[in-house]
Design a protein around this motif. Sequence first.
Motif, PDB file in Angstrom:
ATOM      1  N   GLN A 145       0.851  -1.182   0.000  1.00 13.97           N
ATOM      2  CA  GLN A 145       0.000   0.000   0.000  1.00 13.97           C
ATOM      3  C   GLN A 145       0.890   1.237   0.000  1.00 13.97           C
ATOM      4  O   GLN A 145       1.905   1.273   0.696  1.00 13.97           O
ATOM      5  CB  GLN A 145      -0.898   0.050   1.229  1.00 13.97           C
ATOM      6  N   LEU A 146       0.499   2.219  -0.779  1.00 16.10           N
ATOM      7  CA  LEU A 146       1.214   3.489  -0.850  1.00 16.10           C
ATOM      8  C   LEU A 146       0.334   4.565  -0.229  1.00 16.10           C
ATOM      9  O   LEU A 146      -0.799   4.777  -0.661  1.00 16.10           O
ATOM     10  CB  LEU A 146       1.537   3.832  -2.307  1.00 16.10           C
ATOM     11  N   VAL A 201       5.757  10.043   2.144  1.00 16.62           N
ATOM     12  CA  VAL A 201       5.402   8.825   1.429  1.00 16.62           C
ATOM     13  C   VAL A 201       5.627   7.638   2.352  1.00 16.62           C
ATOM     14  O   VAL A 201       6.751   7.411   2.823  1.00 16.62           O
ATOM     15  CB  VAL A 201       6.259   8.665   0.158  1.00 16.62           C
ATOM     16  N   GLU A 202       4.567   6.917   2.633  1.00 18.61           N
ATOM     17  CA  GLU A 202       4.648   5.776   3.542  1.00 18.61           C
ATOM     18  C   GLU A 202       4.203   4.521   2.795  1.00 18.61           C
ATOM     19  O   GLU A 202       3.183   4.531   2.101  1.00 18.61           O
ATOM     20  CB  GLU A 202       3.757   6.012   4.757  1.00 18.61           C
ATOM     21  N   VAL A 203       4.963   3.462   2.915  1.00 16.09           N
ATOM     22  CA  VAL A 203       4.636   2.198   2.257  1.00 16.09           C
ATOM     23  C   VAL A 203       4.364   1.140   3.314  1.00 16.09           C
ATOM     24  O   VAL A 203       5.158   0.956   4.245  1.00 16.09           O
ATOM     25  CB  VAL A 203       5.781   1.734   1.334  1.00 16.09           C
ATOM     26  N   LEU A 204       3.234   0.452   3.158  1.00 15.95           N
ATOM     27  CA  LEU A 204       2.887  -0.646   4.042  1.00 15.95           C
ATOM     28  C   LEU A 204       3.001  -1.960   3.285  1.00 15.95           C
ATOM     29  O   LEU A 204       2.614  -2.052   2.118  1.00 15.95           O
ATOM     30  CB  LEU A 204       1.460  -0.510   4.574  1.00 15.95           C
ATOM     31  N   GLY A 247       9.030  18.712  -3.266  1.00 18.90           N
ATOM     32  CA  GLY A 247       9.094  19.381  -4.560  1.00 18.90           C
ATOM     33  C   GLY A 247       8.477  18.613  -5.708  1.00 18.90           C
ATOM     34  O   GLY A 247       8.572  19.039  -6.857  1.00 18.90           O
ATOM     35  N   ARG A 248       7.829  17.488  -5.416  1.00 17.98           N
ATOM     36  CA  ARG A 248       7.214  16.691  -6.474  1.00 17.98           C
ATOM     37  C   ARG A 248       5.689  16.735  -6.334  1.00 17.98           C
ATOM     38  O   ARG A 248       5.165  16.793  -5.227  1.00 17.98           O
ATOM     39  CB  ARG A 248       7.720  15.255  -6.422  1.00 17.98           C
ATOM     40  N   PRO A 249       4.970  16.688  -7.455  1.00 18.11           N
ATOM     41  CA  PRO A 249       3.502  16.825  -7.424  1.00 18.11           C
ATOM     42  C   PRO A 249       2.815  15.565  -6.924  1.00 18.11           C
ATOM     43  O   PRO A 249       2.230  14.795  -7.693  1.00 18.11           O
ATOM     44  CB  PRO A 249       3.158  17.101  -8.894  1.00 18.11           C
ATOM     45  N   VAL A 250       2.861  15.351  -5.626  1.00 17.37           N
ATOM     46  CA  VAL A 250       2.285  14.139  -5.040  1.00 17.37           C
ATOM     47  C   VAL A 250       1.141  14.523  -4.112  1.00 17.37           C
ATOM     48  O   VAL A 250       1.373  14.909  -2.963  1.00 17.37           O
ATOM     49  CB  VAL A 250       3.363  13.343  -4.260  1.00 17.37           C
ATOM     50  N   PRO A 251      -0.122  14.430  -4.558  1.00  9.59           N
ATOM     51  CA  PRO A 251      -1.250  14.742  -3.680  1.00  9.59           C
ATOM     52  C   PRO A 251      -1.469  13.641  -2.653  1.00  9.59           C
ATOM     53  O   PRO A 251      -0.928  12.549  -2.774  1.00  9.59           O
ATOM     54  CB  PRO A 251      -2.430  14.827  -4.656  1.00  9.59           C
ATOM     55  N   GLU A 252      -2.246  13.964  -1.639  1.00 10.57           N
ATOM     56  CA  GLU A 252      -2.512  12.986  -0.587  1.00 10.57           C
ATOM     57  C   GLU A 252      -3.444  11.894  -1.086  1.00 10.57           C
ATOM     58  O   GLU A 252      -4.303  12.118  -1.930  1.00 10.57           O
ATOM     59  CB  GLU A 252      -3.120  13.687   0.630  1.00 10.57           C
ATOM     60  N   GLY A 253      -3.254  10.702  -0.551  1.00 12.53           N
ATOM     61  CA  GLY A 253      -4.126   9.595  -0.930  1.00 12.53           C
ATOM     62  C   GLY A 253      -3.527   8.264  -0.537  1.00 12.53           C
ATOM     63  O   GLY A 253      -2.451   8.192   0.062  1.00 12.53           O
ATOM     64  N   ARG A 254      -4.252   7.209  -0.869  1.00 12.17           N
ATOM     65  CA  ARG A 254      -3.822   5.855  -0.547  1.00 12.17           C
ATOM     66  C   ARG A 254      -4.098   4.966  -1.757  1.00 12.17           C
ATOM     67  O   ARG A 254      -5.189   4.994  -2.330  1.00 12.17           O
ATOM     68  CB  ARG A 254      -4.575   5.325   0.681  1.00 12.17           C
TER      69      ARG A 254
END
Length: 265
Positions: free
Chosen positions: A129-130, A137-140, A153-160
Amino acid sequence: MDKIHRGLLYLMQAQKALTRDSEAAFHDRDWNLAFRRAQESAEYAVKCLYLIVGEEPNHTHGLNVNEGLIGKTPVIWFPSGGLPTTLRGGLYVAWNEEHGNQVQVWWLENSIYTLLASSCILESRAALQLCVERGQVEVLAGNKVAAIGWAAGRPVPEGRWAQTPLDDSTIHLINFYTTELAKLRDAAFYFERLFCKEDADRAKDQARLIFVTILQSLGLASIVNKDEEEKIIKGNIFAAPKSPVGHTIPTIDLLSEALEKCACK
């Protein structure tokens, strides 16, 4: 171009064949071409899996998914929230084959890979899971946190984003329908028989199931329309009196029932 980017291009082609190209063939009532587009989509999707895990697929139309891919599929994420039209950037979360059960998080952009985080060596592999929150950034792996990094600095919106890993049953299902489609590819291409709308509908539904199953294994199923995905997985979409070669296609109400029927073949 590296294998991962080639694999993503294959996945985009699978989507185009299943939507734009297929819709054009249905509009023209060209059922042989519609069948071929479904078969092409399935072929692109299966070959995508091999490339994304770093393997070169065989150049054959009836390629099946090898059980050796179990536990190897990554989670892929794009800023657009869906399959991109160009490969400008995205996250790639995968197991490091050289170090066994280690998870790594990479940022991919223009064929350049930047390592954001890596885990220690884990006891075993599990579904990935990302999770992204406030740039973290957390990986399970399963229910355990495996790695934490930053996407500054990277276009990474929140989500799972979570994957549904391939297993023996889903591989058997993919291979069953991939084989069914490949058997009739030449007949459709060389007009050895004239296909009907029922044939084209059934082929498209089979290809769509393959496509969605592979998207789920890559954590990308969210790009599929939820109503359509519900129909694919739970709907009675394989009902048909006879296939063009004269045997009954399994009728399903649930994915588990489809797996059971395919296993009997």
